[in-house]
Design an enzyme around this catalytic site. Structure first.
Site, PDB file in Angstrom:
ATOM      1  N   ASP A   1       0.727  -1.349   0.164  1.00  0.00           N
ATOM      2  CA  ASP A   1      -0.289   0.325  -0.191  1.00  0.00           C
ATOM      3  C   ASP A   1       1.129   0.979  -0.083  1.00  0.00           C
ATOM      4  O   ASP A   1       1.159   1.721   1.068  1.00  0.00           O
ATOM      5  CB  ASP A   1      -0.534  -0.057   0.926  1.00  0.00           C
ATOM      6  CG  ASP A   1      -2.323   1.309   0.753  1.00  0.00           C
ATOM      7  OD1 ASP A   1      -2.194   1.267   0.781  1.00  0.00           O
ATOM      8  OD2 ASP A   1      -3.038   1.555   2.327  1.00  0.00           O
TER       9      ASP A   1
ATOM     10  N   ASP B   1      -0.953   6.056  -7.625  1.00  0.00           N
ATOM     11  CA  ASP B   1      -1.071   5.704  -5.884  1.00  0.00           C
ATOM     12  C   ASP B   1      -0.942   3.800  -6.686  1.00  0.00           C
ATOM     13  O   ASP B   1      -2.025   3.938  -7.813  1.00  0.00           O
ATOM     14  CB  ASP B   1      -2.295   5.098  -5.854  1.00  0.00           C
ATOM     15  CG  ASP B   1      -2.915   4.897  -4.152  1.00  0.00           C
ATOM     16  OD1 ASP B   1      -2.135   4.485  -3.876  1.00  0.00           O
ATOM     17  OD2 ASP B   1      -4.636   4.462  -4.143  1.00  0.00           O
TER      18      ASP B   1
END
Length: 392
Positions: free
Chosen positions: A86, A264
């Site tokens: 992440d 991201d």
């Protein structure tokens, strides 16, 4: 004069595995919708904290298993855990699918909790040995051990976001941060700088999809061009994350002026502000398919599809037409027919000018090697052998 500190490895590389465990388009789109909403929620967008990302995990399906994972060994006896990568959070933890049972760890009794767009965990902060590979061990790594988990069925999360994203994860000391795994590798002299290089292999149907994570720099064997660097944006809230400034053009027409957004790994699609998305939609001739919410084009429109250009720093990174479409071999996952053609550009819920006007998600990153440099506060991009491949 003292002798220089020995750096045992200039880079450390780990393989990654893609978890493609969504059963239908609803799961996939809910995951992305929750993550986008968390980033763009006007009430929370300015908070540099990964503990209040906005969307209630109750809005998601029962479990989450979508993303790349790496294997990390923890404690003694050694137990292998699969942790989701992440890039938009900073806390590393385990104890979800596989319980933490090490006899060598120490419980600090410090509460830790993170609410993600896709789920949550709560527990306490522990210290134990992390085995990255046979040559790299991190003693006294601080990490969370879960006592309560919602909607996460892999073992935990490996947080690769900026260290400041850990603010708020310790309820009793909300302004304190925890060293990330990258920070600790620098402190232990395994690498010289807090830099992470990420290579994503495009999705291949009916096969396990691999990638790799390189701490301390980049794997030049994966690069097919020079690295183009750009500094972290100073525009909030994108500046809290791996945020950059860029402008976007379709062919020779600008669709998004120079503005801030983020890189991201957790979002599947490319997201543009409402106005930029509408310009892209009109330029491509795409129409929204009601079954999945994606823009759909005809075969004739695909043959005339132009390049989508990301102008970042001094370089332009182009997505060829094939890189702008969903893999047709996976159309059954998104309520599409075998020969349907869907575009992978979606809309943010806001117009440009809010400091968060795009997300360069996985479908972009699978075409470009990305380097997250926490030392010089910059992000780099380079072509790979998949940048111009027609594999979709």
């Amino acid at each position: 004069m003292g002798s220089p500190v020995e750096v045992r490895n200039s880079t450390v590389t780990l393989p990654m595995t893609r978890r493609l465990a969504f059963s239908n388009v609803t799961d996939l789109l809910r995951h992305d919708k929750a993550r986008v909403a968390a980033f763009t929620d006007s009430k929370r967008a300015g908070r540099p904290s990964n503990t209040h990302l906005g969307v209630s995990s109750a809005e998601l399906s029962e479990t989450h298993e979508w993303g790349y994972t790496v294997q990390v060994g923890i404690g003694f006896p050694l137990t292998i855990y699969h942790l989701i990568i992440d890039t938009a959070s900073a806390i590393t933890w385990c104890g979800s699918a596989s319980a933490y049972t090490s006899g060598s760890g120490a419980d600090t009794q410090v509460p830790v909790a993170v609410i993600y767009p896709y789920g949550s965990f709560a527990g306490t902060l522990w210290e134990d040995r992390f085995f990255i590979d046979e040559d790299v061990t991190i003693p006294q790594m601080q990490f969370g051990v879960a006592s309560s988990v919602q909607n996460i069925i892999v073992d935990g999360v490996l947080g690769l976001g900026p260290t400041s994203l850990g603010i708020g994860a310790l309820p009793n000391s909300p302004q304190e941060t925890i060293p990330t795994i990258t920070d600790r590798m620098v402190q232990q002299h395994h690498i010289t700088r807090p830099i992470v290089g990420i290579f994503f292999h495009p999705i291949v149907p009916n096969q396990v999809t691999f990638g790799e994570l390189t701490f301390g720099g980049s794997n030049h064997n994966m690069l097919s061009s020079n690295i183009g660097w750009t500094g972290i944006t100073i525009t909030a809230p994108s500046s809290r994350y791996w945020g950059i400034d860029q402008r976007i053009s379709y062919l020779d027409t600008e669709i998004l002026a120079y503005t801030a957004g983020i890189v991201d790994s957790g979002c599947t699609f490319i997201y543009l502000s409402i106005d930029a998305y509408e310009k892209y939609r009109d330029a491509t001739g795409g129409t929204v398919n009601p079954a999945n919410g994606l823009l759909q084009i005809s075969p004739d429109q695909y043959y005339t599809l132009g390049t989508l250009n990301f102008h970042i720093g001094t370089m332009t990174h182009r997505l060829i037409p094939n890189a702008q479409i969903w893999p047709r071999s996976l159309n059954n996952k998104i309520n599409g027919g075998d020969n349907d053609i869907f575009l992978v550009v979606k809309s943010l819920p806001t117009h440009s000018g809010v400091g968060f006007d795009f997300i360069n998600g996985y479908v972009f990153l699978q075409r470009y090697y990305v380097i997250l440099d926490g030392y010089q506060r910059r992000v780099g991009f380079a072509q790979t052998r998949f940048t111009r491949v027609n594999n979709n």
